[in-house]
Motif scaffolding. Sequence first.
Motif, PDB file in Angstrom:
ATOM      1  N   THR A  46       0.845  -1.180   0.000  1.00  0.00           N
ATOM      2  CA  THR A  46       0.000   0.000   0.000  1.00  0.00           C
ATOM      3  C   THR A  46       0.884   1.234   0.000  1.00  0.00           C
ATOM      4  O   THR A  46       1.767   1.354   0.853  1.00  0.00           O
ATOM      5  CB  THR A  46      -0.909   0.006   1.251  1.00  0.00           C
ATOM      6  OG1 THR A  46      -1.626  -1.221   1.304  1.00  0.00           O
ATOM      7  CG2 THR A  46      -1.886   1.157   1.207  1.00  0.00           C
ATOM      8  N   LYS A  47       0.648   2.150  -0.937  1.00  0.00           N
ATOM      9  CA  LYS A  47       1.456   3.366  -1.022  1.00  0.00           C
ATOM     10  C   LYS A  47       1.179   4.257   0.175  1.00  0.00           C
ATOM     11  O   LYS A  47       0.057   4.346   0.657  1.00  0.00           O
ATOM     12  CB  LYS A  47       1.151   4.127  -2.310  1.00  0.00           C
ATOM     13  CG  LYS A  47       1.581   3.383  -3.535  1.00  0.00           C
ATOM     14  CD  LYS A  47       1.334   4.183  -4.785  1.00  0.00           C
ATOM     15  CE  LYS A  47       1.796   3.349  -5.973  1.00  0.00           C
ATOM     16  NZ  LYS A  47       1.939   4.110  -7.173  1.00  0.00           N
ATOM     17  N   THR A  48       2.221   4.922   0.635  1.00  0.00           N
ATOM     18  CA  THR A  48       2.079   5.890   1.716  1.00  0.00           C
ATOM     19  C   THR A  48       2.464   7.262   1.182  1.00  0.00           C
ATOM     20  O   THR A  48       3.260   7.370   0.248  1.00  0.00           O
ATOM     21  CB  THR A  48       2.983   5.553   2.914  1.00  0.00           C
ATOM     22  OG1 THR A  48       4.346   5.630   2.500  1.00  0.00           O
ATOM     23  CG2 THR A  48       2.697   4.178   3.450  1.00  0.00           C
ATOM     24  N   HIS A  49       1.924   8.282   1.778  1.00  0.00           N
ATOM     25  CA  HIS A  49       2.278   9.648   1.390  1.00  0.00           C
ATOM     26  C   HIS A  49       3.595  10.022   2.051  1.00  0.00           C
ATOM     27  O   HIS A  49       3.767   9.837   3.258  1.00  0.00           O
ATOM     28  CB  HIS A  49       1.194  10.632   1.832  1.00  0.00           C
ATOM     29  CG  HIS A  49       1.617  12.054   1.665  1.00  0.00           C
ATOM     30  ND1 HIS A  49       1.600  12.679   0.442  1.00  0.00           N
ATOM     31  CD2 HIS A  49       2.093  12.946   2.552  1.00  0.00           C
ATOM     32  CE1 HIS A  49       2.042  13.909   0.592  1.00  0.00           C
ATOM     33  NE2 HIS A  49       2.348  14.106   1.861  1.00  0.00           N
ATOM     34  N   ILE A  50       4.534  10.496   1.251  1.00  0.00           N
ATOM     35  CA  ILE A  50       5.790  11.029   1.792  1.00  0.00           C
ATOM     36  C   ILE A  50       6.085  12.343   1.091  1.00  0.00           C
ATOM     37  O   ILE A  50       5.675  12.550  -0.042  1.00  0.00           O
ATOM     38  CB  ILE A  50       6.987  10.064   1.629  1.00  0.00           C
ATOM     39  CG1 ILE A  50       7.270   9.796   0.149  1.00  0.00           C
ATOM     40  CG2 ILE A  50       6.784   8.787   2.400  1.00  0.00           C
ATOM     41  CD1 ILE A  50       8.625   9.193  -0.114  1.00  0.00           C
ATOM     42  N   GLY A  51       6.780  13.208   1.775  1.00  0.00           N
ATOM     43  CA  GLY A  51       7.209  14.461   1.173  1.00  0.00           C
ATOM     44  C   GLY A  51       8.699  14.409   0.883  1.00  0.00           C
ATOM     45  O   GLY A  51       9.410  13.518   1.355  1.00  0.00           O
ATOM     46  N   LEU A  52       9.160  15.366   0.126  1.00  0.00           N
ATOM     47  CA  LEU A  52      10.571  15.449  -0.204  1.00  0.00           C
ATOM     48  C   LEU A  52      11.397  15.551   1.080  1.00  0.00           C
ATOM     49  O   LEU A  52      11.141  16.386   1.921  1.00  0.00           O
ATOM     50  CB  LEU A  52      10.820  16.663  -1.103  1.00  0.00           C
ATOM     51  CG  LEU A  52      12.227  16.812  -1.646  1.00  0.00           C
ATOM     52  CD1 LEU A  52      12.587  15.633  -2.537  1.00  0.00           C
ATOM     53  CD2 LEU A  52      12.348  18.110  -2.428  1.00  0.00           C
ATOM     54  N   GLY A  53      12.342  14.682   1.245  1.00  0.00           N
ATOM     55  CA  GLY A  53      13.210  14.707   2.426  1.00  0.00           C
ATOM     56  C   GLY A  53      12.580  14.144   3.682  1.00  0.00           C
ATOM     57  O   GLY A  53      13.134  14.285   4.766  1.00  0.00           O
ATOM     58  N   SER A  54      11.409  13.493   3.565  1.00  0.00           N
ATOM     59  CA  SER A  54      10.741  12.986   4.764  1.00  0.00           C
ATOM     60  C   SER A  54      10.946  11.491   4.977  1.00  0.00           C
ATOM     61  O   SER A  54      10.276  10.887   5.799  1.00  0.00           O
ATOM     62  CB  SER A  54       9.245  13.299   4.697  1.00  0.00           C
ATOM     63  OG  SER A  54       8.656  12.611   3.609  1.00  0.00           O
ATOM     64  N   VAL A  55      11.870  10.899   4.246  1.00  0.00           N
ATOM     65  CA  VAL A  55      12.159   9.475   4.410  1.00  0.00           C
ATOM     66  C   VAL A  55      13.669   9.275   4.397  1.00  0.00           C
ATOM     67  O   VAL A  55      14.386   9.956   3.670  1.00  0.00           O
ATOM     68  CB  VAL A  55      11.463   8.630   3.306  1.00  0.00           C
ATOM     69  CG1 VAL A  55      11.934   9.025   1.935  1.00  0.00           C
ATOM     70  CG2 VAL A  55      11.658   7.159   3.531  1.00  0.00           C
TER      71      VAL A  55
END
Length: 164
Positions: A46-55
């Motif tokens: 399942t895809k999760t929402h991530i932002g730039l630089g948040s992983v």
Amino acid sequence: MELLDRVIVNPNICGVELAFKGQITAANIPQWQPFYNSAMIATDFTKTHIGLGSVSFGEESEESAAGTSYKQSVTIRFPSTDGNRSERIALVQKAIFIKLNLTNGKDLIIGRNDFVQNARPKIKTKTNIKTAEVEFQTVSIFPSGYVSSPGLIGSQALIPVILY
């Protein structure tokens, strides 16, 4: 020697997917690092929402009497100020595999710690008024490897859950 040649592509993480059921085992695809890379068996991500630089991802080896082991960690950060905050954090705690989508088209898998998974990742959450941070940690007998394309083995997630 090909294994020690210069690596030309240096990808970034562009997506994170979580699996809550299924199995991942060592792949036996010829010429594809058969023990290190993985094949999915009835595993839906399942895809999760991530932002730039948040992983972020890290891997560290450690020697012991039993041999070398690899501690792998993935940290994701996301906003946690909506009405689904509590349920989302509880859902993430149930993940059994983490897949990192890379900009080179490959997917790195975290959670398969032996030929098949024998222990779930340890999952730790930290939150404040604005964001939640989830850290997945696992210890494996081998470095993280890639997972086969969903078109080859298993199936893709049909209904993405967006974490935001």
